[in-house]
Scaffold this active site. Structure first.
Site, mmCIF file in Angstrom:
data_model
loop_
_atom_site.group_PDB
_atom_site.id
_atom_site.type_symbol
_atom_site.label_atom_id
_atom_site.label_comp_id
_atom_site.label_asym_id
_atom_site.label_seq_id
_atom_site.Cartn_x
_atom_site.Cartn_y
_atom_site.Cartn_z
ATOM 1 N N TYR A 41 30.826 30.047 32.295
ATOM 2 C CA TYR A 41 31.302 28.666 32.260
ATOM 3 C C TYR A 41 30.167 27.758 32.750
ATOM 4 C CZ TYR A 41 35.686 30.699 30.936
ATOM 5 O OH TYR A 41 36.646 31.396 30.246
ATOM 6 N N GLY A 82 43.035 42.089 40.002
ATOM 7 C CA GLY A 82 43.528 41.036 39.131
ATOM 8 C C GLY A 82 44.796 41.445 38.427
HETATM 9 C C1 8OZ Z 1 40.996 34.384 30.887
HETATM 10 C C2 8OZ Z 1 41.378 33.418 29.966
HETATM 11 C C3 8OZ Z 1 40.911 32.141 30.104
HETATM 12 C C4 8OZ Z 1 40.064 31.816 31.145
HETATM 13 C C5 8OZ Z 1 37.654 33.287 33.598
HETATM 14 C C6 8OZ Z 1 38.992 31.328 33.900
HETATM 15 O O1 8OZ Z 1 37.362 34.272 32.911
HETATM 16 C C7 8OZ Z 1 38.778 32.417 33.211
HETATM 17 C C8 8OZ Z 1 39.669 32.777 32.072
HETATM 18 C C9 8OZ Z 1 40.162 34.075 31.935
HETATM 19 O O2 8OZ Z 1 37.000 32.986 34.609
#
Ligand code: 8OZ
Length: 367
Positions: free
Chosen positions: A185, A324
């Site tokens: 991200y 998780g």
């Molecule tokens: C799964 C689906 C959408 C986003 C991450 C925030 O992988 C997520 C995410 C996980 O950090």
């Protein structure tokens, strides 16, 4: 009845910075997509998190710091007063149940779609390099959009969005925050040379590519104090479209981790391997050696079961372990691990979206 606390201290208290945990089992951030279009957490969120309050620490699901940071429909935010009020219900419920909860501050960067962005604008990124992969909008799964590169003079405003989110997390009653600098991200897009082609002070050298993550961390410290700020990194996770990782993971993330030491953060949290997938590490990369460069507490995550958690705790590789997916169907995961109670399996269609079903209807074990 078996009691695994005889053979491990995973079920005993630990402090991560100034956050005191009843045990070393952490609930990892899990995107569950139960918020509305306004990104406001509901009573469902309060119930869901309270049910899981026996975790030593809950890291709440990744939470958008701004409308621009949003990349998936139905994910919660923490930029508005309504969102703060929604989160307050969740943190109050967790605290009433004796738990601790931190907010994970998230900006997706390029991994978004124009339909999710304010005024249908292009998502922002370090560079105009398009991600491969799809995201979820109100019209279903769609290819992510072409991003535009952030101007250098936009960075202070971006950092201010993180600060507002950190302040809001405090008003919402969280016990701390985790900076989401993982999973390709926005912050990770700046770190990696596969996604950062900039020529300003945020691109090029390792020092420059790791600058934004450091500046964000430094900016959120006044609101919280370093002992209540953690960070998540995933040095070996490819993004949804399998974009290559950084070309020199050991050097890049090693520099970042050593640079973070000056802050005395509450913890470093790694996704060990590929997020939600394999624990295999590509040749030439040693995550334990990277982790060892961090001078504070460490949370290990990704595909753990009890045996692996015990082994890695015994070997001194982890201070706490984040589980998780097992927390989806096992709200009392800590007790189940401690007393060897069989784990329920959540079907994949319960992971994202929908309402109470598959979210707050998983029973506590009778045994
Ligand atoms: C799964 C689906 C959408 C986003 C991450 C925030 O992988 C997520 C995410 C996980 O950090």
């Amino acid at each position: 009845m078996t009691d695994n606390s005889i053979c491990t201290d995973l079920f005993s208290p630990v402090s991560l910075g100034d956050i005191n945990l009843a045990n070393r089992i952490v609930m990892a951030p899990l995107t569950r997509s139960r918020a509305g279009d306004d990104g406001v957490p509901t009573e469902l969120h309060a119930t869901y998190y309270a049910q899981r309050a026996t975790a030593g620490l809950i890291i709440a699901e990744a939470t958008n710091i701004s409308p621009q940071g949003r990349g998936y429909a139905l994910t919660p935010g923490i930029w508005s007063d309504e969102q703060v009020a929604g989160w307050k219900k969740a943190t109050d419920a967790v605290h009433a149940a004796g738990g601790k909860i931190v907010s994970q501050l998230w900006h997706v960067g390029r991994f978004s779609h124009v339909d999710l962005q304010p005024d249908g604008q292009a998502p922002v990124a370090p560079s105009a390099v398009k991600a491969e992969g799809q995201t979820y909008t109100n019209d279903g799964m769609v290819d992510v959009s072409m991003p535009r590169a952030l101007e250098t003079d936009e960075i202070p405003g971006l950092i201010a969005d993180y600060v507002r989110a950190a302040d809001n997390a405090k008003r919402a009653g969280f016990d701390g925050i985790e900076v989401h600098s993982a999973n390709s991200y926005l912050l990770d897009q700046f770190i990696r040379d596969s996604t950062n082609k900039r020529t300003d002070r945020y691109g090029g050298s390792i020092e420059n590519r790791t600058r934004l993550t450091q500046e964000v961390v430094e900016a959120v410290l006044p609101a919280w104090g370093a002992g209540r700020v953690g960070i998540r990194l995933s040095p070996t996770t490819p993004d949804a479209g399998n974009t290559p990782m950084d070309s020199d993971v050991m050097a890049t993330y090693g520099h970042l981790i050593r640079s973070l030491n000056r802050f005395n953060l509450a913890y470093l949290h790694f996704v060990e391997g590929a997020t939600g997938g394999t624990r295999e590490i590509p040749a030439g990369i040693d995550l334990d050696a990277l982790r060892a460069q961090f001078e504070g507490p460490y949370i290990g995550n990704n595909g753990y079961d009890l045996d692996l958690a015990i082994d890695r705790r015994r070997a001194g590789k982890v201070d706490a372990v984040a589980f998780g997916r097992p927390f989806i169907a096992n709200p009392d995961l800590v007790a189940r691990l401690q007393y060897d109670v069989a784990l329920a399996q959540a079907p994949r269609d319960a992971y994202y979206g929908g309402g109470a079903k598959g979210y707050i209807d998983w029973p506590i074990s009778a045994s």
